[in-house]
Design an enzyme around this catalytic site. Sequence first.
Site, PDB file in Angstrom:
ATOM      1  N   LYS A   1      14.682 -33.166   3.643  1.00  9.04           N
ATOM      2  CA  LYS A   1      14.878 -34.396   3.210  1.00  9.04           C
ATOM      3  C   LYS A   1      16.270 -35.075   3.315  1.00  9.04           C
ATOM      4  CE  LYS A   1      16.508 -32.083  -0.957  1.00  9.04           C
ATOM      5  NZ  LYS A   1      15.924 -31.000  -2.059  1.00  9.04           N
TER       6      LYS A   1
ATOM      7  N   TYR B   1      44.843 -52.316   0.651  1.00 11.09           N
ATOM      8  CA  TYR B   1      44.413 -53.215  -0.647  1.00 11.09           C
ATOM      9  C   TYR B   1      45.381 -52.543  -1.784  1.00 11.09           C
ATOM     10  CZ  TYR B   1      40.884 -55.490   1.729  1.00 11.09           C
ATOM     11  OH  TYR B   1      40.333 -56.452   2.687  1.00 11.09           O
TER      12      TYR B   1
HETATM   13  C1  PLP Z   1      16.114 -29.481  -2.008  1.00 13.26           C
HETATM   14  C2  PLP Z   1      15.349 -28.910  -2.361  1.00 13.26           C
HETATM   15  C3  PLP Z   1      15.426 -27.407  -1.948  1.00 13.26           C
HETATM   16  C4  PLP Z   1      16.420 -26.796  -0.905  1.00 13.26           C
HETATM   17  O1  PLP Z   1      17.604 -26.617  -1.794  1.00 13.26           O
HETATM   18  P1  PLP Z   1      18.684 -25.935  -1.082  1.00 13.26           P
HETATM   19  O2  PLP Z   1      19.511 -25.502  -2.475  1.00 13.26           O
HETATM   20  O3  PLP Z   1      19.259 -27.068  -0.128  1.00 13.26           O
HETATM   21  O4  PLP Z   1      18.523 -24.911  -0.424  1.00 13.26           O
HETATM   22  C5  PLP Z   1      14.260 -26.652  -2.357  1.00 13.26           C
HETATM   23  N1  PLP Z   1      13.173 -27.087  -3.229  1.00 13.26           N
HETATM   24  C6  PLP Z   1      13.330 -28.227  -3.676  1.00 13.26           C
HETATM   25  C7  PLP Z   1      12.092 -28.506  -4.432  1.00 13.26           C
HETATM   26  C8  PLP Z   1      14.199 -29.256  -3.379  1.00 13.26           C
HETATM   27  O5  PLP Z   1      14.036 -30.346  -3.748  1.00 13.26           O
END
Ligand code: PLP
Length: 849
Positions: free
Chosen positions: A518, A744
Amino acid sequence: MISLYDILEAANGQLYGEPVAQIFTDFCIDPDKAGEGLLYVALRSDRGDTHQYIEEAIKNGASGVICSKPPNCDTDGVSVVFVQDAVDALVAWAHLVLGKLGTKVIGVTGSSGKSVTAAAINRVLSKHHSVHCHIVDYLDGQLSVPLALARLKPEHKYVVLKLGIAQPGEMAEMVQAVQPDVGVITHIGYAHTDTFGEPEQIALEKRILVEYLSPNGVAVLNYDDDLVRAMGKHTRAEVMTIGIDSFGTDLMAFNAVVGLNGTGFDLRYGGERYVGRWVPLPGKYNLYAVLSALAVGLHYDIPVEDSLKTLKELSPLPGRLNPLIGLNNSLLVDDSHTAEPQSALAALDWLDTIKEGHRAIFVMGDMENLGAYSQFGHRQVGQRAAEVADLIITEGTEASLLGRAALDQGMDPSRIRSLHSTQDTIATLKENIELNEKDIVLIKGGPSSRMELVTQSLLMDESDHEQLTRRDFGREAPVIVQHTRANWVEIDTNALASNVAFTREMLDDDVMMMAVVKSDAYGHGAVAVSKTALLNGAEYLGVASINEALELRDAGIDAPILILNHMPVFALRQAIRHNIAIALYDLDMARSYDRAARELHGKLRVHVKVDTGMGRLGVLAEEAISMFRHLKALQNIEIEGIYTHFSSADENLEYTEEQIENFNSVLRPLRASEFEFKYVHAANSAGILGGSNNHFNMVRAGIMLYGLRPSNMLDFPAELKPVMSWKTVVAQVRDLPPGYPIGYGNTYSTSENERIAILPLGYADGFRRSPQTWREVLVHGQRAPVVGRVSMEKCAINVTDISGVSVGDEVVLLGSQGDETITADEVAEWLGTINYEVVTSILPRVPRY
Ligand SMILES: *Cc1c(COP(=O)(O)O)cnc(C)c1O
């Protein structure tokens, strides 16, 4: 041979200290390759500065140094020459030496085929005269000329020079310096269209070579190339045209017979015919090199018959259609030196003519410097590859366009692999394809794709390494190789591949791995990461939205994908059409999905998400059973999986145990009532690293695949290596007096004389402004503090304590330089956040490589 006094004379140089060595055997621009007898050249341009390496070059044994700034190290025992500009000085030296010795120069230019042509000319002339020809393979432009001439000796009557251009204006500088007697132009293609624009512009630049020739000289022009042929009107020199099957040329090759190890042809010159000739260079295209060499030979009164005889002794150059024996007696055709569309098409044409009875495998990396022609060029090659190759393997993002084009051409998808790391390319060729003696593997790509590493790993005989083209640039690379980026992210796809494989190893055989990609794979680039993960042990992909899922489908990824987040009903059509599974956590939504799916005559795959104590998306454990009872009735929903998510697997093991128990309390009765789930999953990275009782039959690995730890509380295996680096360059360096405000709001003022460097990046790249900034970055392998407020596009660092920092020097914001490393964890601490946010907040406008 280089004389100290020639350098001083040519460049108006000044001696710094006593002259020690007075004669040098060669120039040297890579400090690591400095040694006895060599003259180290410190370079400075708007892209960087290698004066910082003078000390090292001396330590490594250099006998002399050319520089444009006083060295700040001990130079006892070496001759040091001061010049205004090192490249100009070297070019002036080349001019002086050629003039003194009266050597005749044959200059070769064109978009490809220069080196082979130069080698052929060298072979023809060497039979009768003393000729110097040193091909500087890794470099174009003015600097390549003196580097090629360093070993020129007085007895050499001729020198054959490759005149490659990378920048407008260079050809004029080069021809004025070397005053060629003969100019050869191979062809004009798309290489360097990023700098020059249209091929017509490139032709104008290259034409300068023939415009400059004297009436006593000769221009050898490729008649088959419209842009080159047209140059005949622009020279005072005699014109010799060459061509294949083109009547009206001075020298024409015809009846070409293309073979595996060479090319046969007939030749016509004036009224003469020479039949049944042969050269050991594969590919019809190489006949242009042969014809050029014959033409140059004729100019110097070498009879065609003599030249044809000597050309039989030519051999292919490293990295140019060079046949080598590969694993299991396959035939590797190493064409990895460089690539642009025309040379790639020529290589495919050759493959087409000799592939009969073989399996033709085309392995192709990204082509560079194509500017606006990049897409067009890659697609064009892909279309041809679809006609010729039985199997196409692409490596890299640009090259994957080539695979797409082959697919659009109707090629079977199982015959196309699009990969993103050298490691995967090698593994695919070695393990999945089982090379045999019927295979011909054509390996090609631009210099940065380093496809020679692929060739290397497939060689049957170790000793053939000698025959590979080398592309390992030294630390001088940024100064001599063009780069135009203000700041960029580097993705180590090989590290990614090993992280995924290592994670796979941690799991039991019956446990599957979902790679969570993601948010553009946590900022690492979703397509390349997904493809690499799937090749190294992941079977499922997890994304956050339908758009992310569609990006992967668009890239041709057909692995199962689950959307781990809310998906609106209106996007359902796409989910069904592209076979994307979604998270389900609410009965009302399930009913709308079901209705919509029925209208579409499709079936929606879902994973039911149970909230076992995270208080986020999910159906509560106690309501789950009743929800499932209702779900059963929904005909258009297929329950493929069930999952939950841990809230504190990284810090509270007891709580995680409770969540697991909660999850089991849902699973048990469901299984008893004969619910079957293809996938049952709970563990994220922290869960995976924390123990194996929560793996069920799938895990969802995210952060660990990127080589980052989910938490400080868990042991993190050293095998998992960070995948991302973030880099920029120094834009300006200034010495400021005490009390000078920076940025700034004047939040920082210098407290003494301070040397401040400006970096071309800011919060609009994701380099955080507030409430906290990055504290340090790396320059010359040392830490430099960030000072003042970060602007939208700029920020400042204090480099007072780091000597020799100059414009163009590489700066590392995240990752390693020398012995120092800035980790995402360290940055997270500075910013008051977690490493996840550090890597995902580098904004999309920052290019990923
Ligand atoms: C992001 C996510 C993961 C992965 O988590 P990590 O800590 O990066 O391994 C697993 N399951 C769900 C539902 C997530 O949203």
